[in-house]
Scaffold this active site. Structure first.
Site, PDB file in Angstrom:
ATOM      1  N   CYS A   5       4.232 -30.518 -18.542  1.00 12.84           N
ATOM      2  CA  CYS A   5       3.063 -30.226 -19.444  1.00 12.84           C
ATOM      3  C   CYS A   5       2.039 -31.373 -18.913  1.00 12.84           C
ATOM      4  O   CYS A   5       1.421 -31.668 -18.013  1.00 12.84           O
ATOM      5  CB  CYS A   5       3.243 -30.293 -20.907  1.00 12.84           C
ATOM      6  SG  CYS A   5       1.810 -29.148 -21.544  1.00 12.84           S
TER       7      CYS A   5
ATOM      8  N   HIS B 148       7.105 -26.739 -21.646  1.00  8.50           N
ATOM      9  CA  HIS B 148       8.029 -27.866 -22.230  1.00  8.50           C
ATOM     10  C   HIS B 148       9.573 -27.211 -22.186  1.00  8.50           C
ATOM     11  O   HIS B 148      10.075 -26.636 -23.210  1.00  8.50           O
ATOM     12  CB  HIS B 148       7.741 -27.825 -23.692  1.00  8.50           C
ATOM     13  CG  HIS B 148       6.345 -28.608 -23.794  1.00  8.50           C
ATOM     14  ND1 HIS B 148       6.227 -29.887 -24.134  1.00  8.50           N
ATOM     15  CD2 HIS B 148       5.260 -28.211 -23.880  1.00  8.50           C
ATOM     16  CE1 HIS B 148       5.111 -30.260 -24.237  1.00  8.50           C
ATOM     17  NE2 HIS B 148       4.277 -29.452 -24.041  1.00  8.50           N
TER      18      HIS B 148
ATOM     19  N   GLU C 220      12.100 -29.108 -22.429  1.00  6.70           N
ATOM     20  CA  GLU C 220      12.971 -29.879 -23.577  1.00  6.70           C
ATOM     21  C   GLU C 220      12.974 -29.262 -24.879  1.00  6.70           C
ATOM     22  O   GLU C 220      13.607 -29.659 -25.588  1.00  6.70           O
ATOM     23  CB  GLU C 220      12.404 -31.241 -23.413  1.00  6.70           C
ATOM     24  CG  GLU C 220      11.042 -31.595 -24.341  1.00  6.70           C
ATOM     25  CD  GLU C 220       9.837 -31.095 -23.688  1.00  6.70           C
ATOM     26  OE1 GLU C 220       9.696 -30.250 -22.655  1.00  6.70           O
ATOM     27  OE2 GLU C 220       8.642 -31.482 -24.267  1.00  6.70           O
TER      28      GLU C 220
HETATM   29  N1  GLN Z   1      -3.456 -30.174 -23.151  1.00  5.06           N
HETATM   30  C1  GLN Z   1      -2.509 -31.478 -22.843  1.00  5.06           C
HETATM   31  C2  GLN Z   1      -3.423 -32.075 -21.860  1.00  5.06           C
HETATM   32  O1  GLN Z   1      -4.231 -31.532 -21.112  1.00  5.06           O
HETATM   33  C3  GLN Z   1      -1.281 -31.065 -22.452  1.00  5.06           C
HETATM   34  C4  GLN Z   1      -0.524 -30.511 -23.573  1.00  5.06           C
HETATM   35  C5  GLN Z   1       0.891 -31.063 -23.616  1.00  5.06           C
HETATM   36  O2  GLN Z   1       1.439 -31.697 -23.046  1.00  5.06           O
HETATM   37  N2  GLN Z   1       1.422 -30.017 -24.420  1.00  5.06           N
HETATM   38  O3  GLN Z   1      -3.046 -33.310 -21.515  1.00  5.06           O
END
Ligand code: GLN
Length: 198
Positions: free
Chosen positions: A78, A169, A171
């Site tokens: 992410c 994610h 995890e």
């Molecule tokens: N929206 C976040 C970003 O742009 C990432 C979101 C996340 O890691 N769950 O950094």
């Protein structure tokens, strides 16, 4: 085998639990000196601008770039995927421009802020429960990048040699298959670069 989770901001604990579940030793990495003992590192989800700022503030940028250019396995999930991207759409400065991918932050819009789906992930398996939280998308990949998973035709997981990235994610579920896949990459690296035990 010690595997770190960059513990400056974000979802650290869940990754540590997964690493442990897969039989490796997790390390919460807060200082640059800790990097030397590791055979791989996960950059977790959270907020990429914040993680990027802290990477610079605590002196992680140069050592991580150096390691990342020399085969050290990195897994970005992410926000961590955004941190590893060479290009972030919208003109934002890249943080650790290692992976030849172009990413779009918060790519799923407000209504679909968070959702779950099941994915086929090449090399990992079928029906992987993927949790997306304000997730980024990979909008373009370079030649050396293997697309591992798509959601509705859009790229949500990829690998470039020793670099691994997921929009979601892995995890946050009980399914450790994606972490095991990363640990195989870590093992391959460790065979070539054994860490001296102190
Ligand atoms: N929206 C976040 C970003 O742009 C990432 C979101 C996340 O890691 N769950 O950094």
């Amino acid at each position: 085998m010690k595997v770190g989770v960059l513990a400056l901001q974000g979802a650290v604990r869940e990754h540590m639990n997964m690493i442990e579940k897969c039989g490796a030793e997790p390390v919460a990495v807060k200082k640059v000196e800790q990097l030397d003992d590791l055979s791989g590192l996960i950059i977790p989800g959270g907020e990429s601008t914040t993680i990027g700022k802290l990477i610079r503030r605590y002196g992680f940028r140069d050592p991580l770039l150096e390691k990342g250019q020399n085969g050290f396995p990195l897994f970005g999930t992410c926000a961590g995927l955004i941190v590893l991207a060479k290009t972030i759409e919208g003109g934002e400065d890249p943080h650790l421009p290692l992976m030849d991918i172009r990413v779009q932050r918060n790519a799923f819009g407000r209504q679909r802020d968070s959702f779950e789906t099941h994915l086929h992930i090449n090399g990992v398996g079928d029906a992987f429960r993927a949790v997306f939280i304000r997730a980024p998308l990979i909008v373009e990949v370079g030649e050396g990048v293997e697309v591992l998973a798509r959601h509705k035709d859009q790229i949500v997981a990829a690998r470039q040699n020793h670099l691994l990235a997921a929009s979601f994610h892995p995890e946050l579920t009980d399914d450790s298959r994606f972490h095991r896949y990363f640990l195989q990459m870590v093992q391959a690296y460790q065979h070539k670069h054994p860490v001296e035990t102190k």
